[in-house]
Design a protein around this motif. Structure first.
Motif, PDB file in Angstrom:
ATOM      1  N   VAL A 157       1.860  24.059 -30.214  1.00 42.51           N
ATOM      2  CA  VAL A 157       0.557  23.687 -30.081  1.00 42.51           C
ATOM      3  C   VAL A 157      -0.037  24.757 -28.936  1.00 42.51           C
ATOM      4  N   ILE A 158      -1.405  25.126 -29.309  1.00 39.89           N
ATOM      5  CA  ILE A 158      -2.026  25.756 -28.237  1.00 39.89           C
ATOM      6  C   ILE A 158      -3.389  25.265 -27.883  1.00 39.89           C
ATOM      7  N   ILE A 159      -3.830  25.430 -26.627  1.00 38.04           N
ATOM      8  CA  ILE A 159      -5.154  24.873 -26.352  1.00 38.04           C
ATOM      9  C   ILE A 159      -5.970  25.915 -25.962  1.00 38.04           C
ATOM     10  N   ASN A 160      -6.934  26.699 -26.600  1.00 36.54           N
ATOM     11  CA  ASN A 160      -7.515  27.597 -26.189  1.00 36.54           C
ATOM     12  C   ASN A 160      -9.037  27.472 -26.691  1.00 36.54           C
ATOM     13  N   PRO A 161      -9.854  27.744 -25.902  1.00 38.86           N
ATOM     14  CA  PRO A 161      -9.785  27.489 -24.504  1.00 38.86           C
ATOM     15  C   PRO A 161      -9.170  26.346 -23.800  1.00 38.86           C
ATOM     16  N   ASN A 162      -8.426  26.564 -22.812  1.00 34.30           N
ATOM     17  CA  ASN A 162      -7.612  25.382 -22.342  1.00 34.30           C
ATOM     18  C   ASN A 162      -8.270  24.697 -21.349  1.00 34.30           C
ATOM     19  N   ASN A 163      -7.895  23.273 -21.846  1.00 34.40           N
ATOM     20  CA  ASN A 163      -8.086  22.182 -21.003  1.00 34.40           C
ATOM     21  C   ASN A 163      -6.848  21.695 -20.465  1.00 34.40           C
ATOM     22  N   PRO A 164      -6.666  21.642 -19.106  1.00 30.35           N
ATOM     23  CA  PRO A 164      -7.375  21.702 -17.893  1.00 30.35           C
ATOM     24  C   PRO A 164      -7.704  22.785 -17.276  1.00 30.35           C
ATOM     25  N   ILE A 220     -11.738  22.842 -13.986  1.00 35.56           N
ATOM     26  CA  ILE A 220     -10.817  23.824 -12.932  1.00 35.56           C
ATOM     27  C   ILE A 220      -9.632  23.161 -12.495  1.00 35.56           C
ATOM     28  N   PHE A 221      -8.452  23.883 -12.388  1.00 43.93           N
ATOM     29  CA  PHE A 221      -7.158  23.182 -11.899  1.00 43.93           C
ATOM     30  C   PHE A 221      -6.627  23.701 -10.772  1.00 43.93           C
ATOM     31  N   PRO A 222      -7.259  23.258  -9.712  1.00 43.84           N
ATOM     32  CA  PRO A 222      -6.805  23.943  -8.356  1.00 43.84           C
ATOM     33  C   PRO A 222      -5.273  23.611  -7.958  1.00 43.84           C
ATOM     34  N   LYS A 223      -4.722  24.512  -6.930  1.00 44.02           N
ATOM     35  CA  LYS A 223      -3.650  24.363  -6.436  1.00 44.02           C
ATOM     36  C   LYS A 223      -3.627  24.018  -5.092  1.00 44.02           C
ATOM     37  N   MET A 224      -2.829  22.974  -4.732  1.00 48.57           N
ATOM     38  CA  MET A 224      -2.705  22.485  -3.303  1.00 48.57           C
ATOM     39  C   MET A 224      -1.248  23.014  -2.660  1.00 48.57           C
ATOM     40  N   ASP A 225      -1.415  23.217  -1.383  1.00 45.61           N
ATOM     41  CA  ASP A 225      -0.097  23.696  -0.596  1.00 45.61           C
ATOM     42  C   ASP A 225       0.587  22.380  -0.179  1.00 45.61           C
ATOM     43  N   VAL A 226       1.550  22.130  -0.922  1.00 45.21           N
ATOM     44  CA  VAL A 226       2.065  20.825  -0.779  1.00 45.21           C
ATOM     45  C   VAL A 226       3.032  20.783   0.528  1.00 45.21           C
TER      46      VAL A 226
END
Length: 508
Positions: free
Chosen positions: A276-283, A437-443
């Motif tokens: 499976v590919i999701i393109n354009p991708n969600n999320p 948009i799928f942002p990253k947190m500094d855990v």
């Protein structure tokens, strides 16, 4: 008397267990009986939102090494006879509940749902609903639903559905109206998808219905299917419900969220049936370049796999980029391509999507027979919505006004990308398509151990609803998804709340 939740949390504190520790121990204890506890279930038990059924409670008790009677909140000093009777009741509690002298049967959800995750609408969303019911305004950035944010369907589309509604009272062909399928076939030709005829087009109540149909037709118990991580969780859920085993390959954030091809290939076994590919991708908002798609085709060709391509956002591509349908690169393979009008024409509530079978269909003759059986069983998809497909795909594409400089989607994407990266401890890759948009947190900075708890705390404190990364089958608690459909002034308020919240937020 203490409640189940109070006793559960007290044991966890005493033993210094985190939720994930209990999940691991409980799943080991329950493996023989087929009991599996997921993150969402455990979070709800710890927060007091739900109480486990009797068989799960016994597994938790074994994992925590405590008396199940005590854990469920009963008094410890009960007589041995009472304890024996209570134990017997526990063993049948999933079927019967006793109230006085009357035996009342209770009904539990299917065990097939134990491993199903769909937190786009999940426990955090349930809390948001309770808050809304209490009169609290919640900004909902959890679902890509254009209508609440002022996006409207093209006037021509609305006009056409009104004019045709009287002609749409009966069933259509199970695959859909000829006019709709003809327009989709012509769209497939524009996308250079090979070997497509009218009979290869199926309309659905959104692409979601067709994804479920495809998984049911393909997967037997133990069959494996490669799905991206992060994913749109419907894919994992429907594969699981069909009896298959989702195997997640990693998308690489350092490479603009493109699939990690080495990881993809090493996870292929003799049980793997499809990619499976999701393109354009969600999320993530990623858009896969031609060279990546060609290499995925090579992998599928080498291992004789089907390709499912979710292309719901193919008409929402920004920055002059081009969307390429992977099926156009694989005429010798069997491919199924999904799309629809929900996002591109801002008609999410109309529920109209489609799938296109292409390539070497001789490889999937029996599978296609199964698709036809399932398609016939549901009679047909929403006929009024089908009636607008020809107009929508053939007419003026008003969505193009949104995705260029000065357009709403374009400017909102730019704003939220920059605003997130300005928050200390947050980084984000710029989306190339879609609404997310799928942002990253500094855990380490925020000491985040549980991303669902983060989303819940942010909701309760700032009244903004987001979806945690684990809701998209992402293993680390370091991401979340934001929908950037609101106008910039609303996004400014939301990003301000997020920045303020993260100045002091730390998970204990």
């Amino acid at each position: 008397m203490d409640t189940f939740t109070e006793r559960l949390n007290s044991v966890m504190r005493e033993k210094q267990y985190k939720q994930i520790d209990v999940i691991t121990l409980a799943n080991q204890a329950g493996a023989a009986s087929g009991i599996h506890i997921g993150k969402s279930h455990m979070s709800q038990y710890c927060s007091g939102k739900t109480v486990p059924r009797a068989d799960i409670l016994r597994v938790l008790a074994r994992a925590l090494e405590v008396d199940p009677l005590w854990l469920q909140g009963e008094e410890q000093e009960a007589s041995p006879q009472a304890r024996e009777e209570s134990s017997e009741i526990n063993q049948t509690a999933s079927t019967y509940r006793y109230t006085g002298e009357t035996t009342m049967r209770t009904f539990e959800k299917s065990s097939k749902l134990n491993n199903v995750l769909y937190d786009v609408r999940g426990p955090v969303v349930d809390e948001a609903s309770r808050m809304s019911d209490a009169g609290i305004h919640v900004l909902k950035l959890n679902i890509g639903n254009p209508a609440p944010f002022g996006f409207r369907a093209p006037e021509e589309v609305v006009y056409d559905i009104r004019r045709q509604i009287a002609d749409c009272e009966g069933y259509s062909d199970s695959k859909g109206l000829f006019s709709a399928r003809k327009a989709i076939m012509q769209y497939a030709q524009l996308k250079q998808i090979p070997n497509v005829s009218i009979s290869d087009i199926y309309t659905g109540n959104g692409a979601s219905e067709l994804i479920n149909l495809c998984m049911q037709a393909l997967l037997d118990t133990g069959d494996e299917i490669l799905i991206p991580s992060p994913d749109y969780p419907l894919w994992t859920a429907t594969a699981t419900l069909a009896g298959g085993t989702p195997v997640h390959y990693i998308c690489d954030e350092q490479s603009e969220w493109n699939p990690d091809l080495e990881d993809m290939e090493k996870k292929i076994t003799d049980r793997t049936k499809a990619i499976v590919i999701i393109n354009p991708n969600n999320p993530t908002g990623a858009l896969y370049p031609r060279e990546i798609l060609e290499k995925i085709v090579e992998i599928a060709r080498r291992h004789q796999l089907m390709i499912f391509s979710d292309e719901m956002y193919d008409r929402l591509v920004m920055d002059g980029e081009e969307h390429i349908s992977i099926a156009s690169l694989a005429p010798d393979l069997f491919c199924v391509t999904f799309s629809g009008l929900s996002k591109s024409h801002m008609v999410a509530g109309f529920r109209i999507g489609w799938m296109i079978l292409s390539g070497n269909k001789a490889l999937a003759k029996d599978y296609i027979e199964g698709l036809n059986m399932l398609s016939n069983m549901r009679l047909c998809s929403n006929v009024p919505a089908q009636s607008i497909v020809q107009t929508a795909l053939g007419g003026y594409q008003s969505v193009n006004n949104y995705i260029v400089p000065g357009g709403r989607v374009y400017e909102q994407r730019n704003y939220v990308y920059e605003a997130l990266n300005d928050i200390p401890g947050i980084t984000a890759v710029k989306p190339k398509a879609g609404f997310y948009i799928f942002p990253k947190m500094d855990v380490k900075k925020f000491h985040i151990l549980n991303d669902e708890q983060f989303a819940l705390d942010f909701l309760k404190e700032k009244h903004v609803l987001i979806v945690q990364g684990s809701g998209f089958n992402w293993k680390e608690p370091d991401h979340f998804r934001i929908v950037y459909l609101p106008r910039v002034e609303v996004l400014k308020e939301a990003m301000g709340k997020l920045g303020d919240f993260l100045q002091y937020y730390r998970q204990s």
